[in-house]
Design a protein around this motif. Structure first.
Motif, PDB file in Angstrom:
ATOM      1  N   TYR A  80      38.145  40.383  43.002  1.00  0.00           N
ATOM      2  CA  TYR A  80      38.427  39.437  42.450  1.00  0.00           C
ATOM      3  C   TYR A  80      37.496  39.141  41.370  1.00  0.00           C
ATOM      4  CZ  TYR A  80      36.789  34.339  41.021  1.00  0.00           C
ATOM      5  OH  TYR A  80      36.248  32.996  40.000  1.00  0.00           O
ATOM      6  N   MET A  95      39.230  30.297  44.653  1.00  0.00           N
ATOM      7  CA  MET A  95      37.952  31.394  44.821  1.00  0.00           C
ATOM      8  C   MET A  95      36.956  30.016  45.013  1.00  0.00           C
ATOM      9  SD  MET A  95      36.983  33.754  46.462  1.00  0.00           S
ATOM     10  CE  MET A  95      37.694  35.649  46.558  1.00  0.00           C
ATOM     11  N   VAL A 145      42.694  38.119  48.415  1.00  0.00           N
ATOM     12  CA  VAL A 145      41.962  38.561  47.166  1.00  0.00           C
ATOM     13  C   VAL A 145      40.076  38.493  47.769  1.00  0.00           C
ATOM     14  CG1 VAL A 145      41.827  37.738  44.721  1.00  0.00           C
ATOM     15  CG2 VAL A 145      43.663  37.181  46.427  1.00  0.00           C
ATOM     16  N   TYR A 163      35.817  38.139  47.418  1.00  0.00           N
ATOM     17  CA  TYR A 163      34.928  38.549  46.553  1.00  0.00           C
ATOM     18  C   TYR A 163      33.911  39.734  46.308  1.00  0.00           C
ATOM     19  CZ  TYR A 163      31.234  37.460  42.766  1.00  0.00           C
ATOM     20  OH  TYR A 163      30.006  37.387  42.155  1.00  0.00           O
ATOM     21  N   PRO A 197      42.804  31.183  40.222  1.00  0.00           N
ATOM     22  CA  PRO A 197      42.094  32.051  40.981  1.00  0.00           C
ATOM     23  C   PRO A 197      40.857  31.545  41.080  1.00  0.00           C
ATOM     24  CG  PRO A 197      44.090  33.511  39.561  1.00  0.00           C
ATOM     25  CD  PRO A 197      44.027  32.247  38.970  1.00  0.00           C
ATOM     26  N   TYR A 227      42.380  33.683  49.542  1.00  0.00           N
ATOM     27  CA  TYR A 227      40.964  33.794  48.644  1.00  0.00           C
ATOM     28  C   TYR A 227      39.525  34.117  49.867  1.00  0.00           C
ATOM     29  CZ  TYR A 227      43.731  33.382  44.789  1.00  0.00           C
ATOM     30  OH  TYR A 227      44.576  33.531  44.017  1.00  0.00           O
TER      31      TYR A 227
END
Ligand SMILES: O=c1ccn([C@H]2C[C@H](O)[C@@H](COP(=O)(O)O)O2)c(=O)[nH]1
Length: 244
Positions: free
Chosen positions: A209, A74, A180, A182, A70, A158
């Motif tokens: 995330y 990201m 996902v 941020y 992950p 992401y």
């Protein structure tokens, strides 16, 4: 052969991979012991103690500071965002298939063929046509359009920011099943409330995330510091020559 791989959100977890690798190394050690036992009936004490030490061979251990999947995906999204020319908000997106392969990357930017310098990058002009919004392609759209596989069905996206409603539609239509993100700084704005509605209706899972580390640094001197020093020397030399 069933390797016993477990998948979380479509990804093979590294602990499972590690268990599998350990299973294999245990198997080979056991075979090794059997061979050594057979030969020990004819061998001297010295040979048998040598073989015992050989079965206990300690290989150098793997590096443990590697980045987890992950964080890696990201970070790729964030790196891609650095390509954006938007002066206020840079967004990057990275699409990953269930085999942990990256199949699309994108960042927010003007459409292909539209010169970056001929379109507005501001957001406050009175005239809507003089703002960036009608022109700029969002990172999610670009990642989907840039895909290098037949489709992105069942993939995970992401993305640096929670997707807007227009991007949510694209994500759903493309068959992406997991998002996902941020930053959720916009989540209370109506277009983001709409995206959450669409995701909920279609069963697209959305999660924020949580980085396992604060920074991922790209240092070009990591792999070959000598090479880096040589490059700098060459560049410095060129600069000095320019001056004289
Ligand atoms: O889901 C999204 C939402 C927005 N973007 C892009 C579009 C713009 O270039 C910026 C937003 O600009 P602000 O100045 O923060 O309004 O982000 C995106 O790529 N994906």
């Amino acid at each position: 052969m069933d390797l016993g791989n477990r998948r979380v959100n479509g990804h093979i977890t590294s602990d499972v991979l590690e268990t599998t690798v350990n299973k294999f190394s245990k198997l080979s050690t056991e075979t090794d012991v059997e061979c050594k036992t057979a030969s020990s009936s004819v061998a001297s004490n010295k040979i048998s103690s040598e073989s015992t030490s050989r079965t206990r061979k300690q290989y150098p251990r793997k590096r443990t500071e590697y980045i987890e999947w992950p964080d890696y995906f990201m970070a790729v999204a964030f790196l891609s965002a650095q390509r954006s020319k938007d002066p206020s908000t840079q967004v990057g997106a990275c699409i990953v298939n269930p085999d942990n392969k990256i199949v699309g990357i994108g960042y927010n930017g003007m459409p292909n063929g539209c010169p970056d310098d001929d379109l507005p990058w501001g957001k406050d002009s009175e005239d809507w046509l003089d703002r960036k919004y009608p022109y700029v392609c969002h990172a999610e759209m670009n990642a989907i359009m840039n895909k290098n596989s037949a489709d992105v069905k069942g993939c995970t996206m992401y993305v640096a920011m929670f997707p807007c409603n227009e991007c949510a539609k694209l994500i759903i239509q493309a068959g992406i099943r997991d998002v996902v993100y941020y930053s959720d700084k916009n989540r209370c704005k109506p277009e983001y409330v709409a995206s959450q509605r669409l995701f909920t209706m279609t069963g697209v899972t959305v999660r924020q995330y949580k980085p396992s580390r604060n920074r991922i640094v790209i240092d070009f001197s990591d792999i070959d510091a000598q090479c880096m020093a040589a490059v700098h020397q060459e560049v410095d030399g060129r600069d000095n020559n320019d001056v004289s």
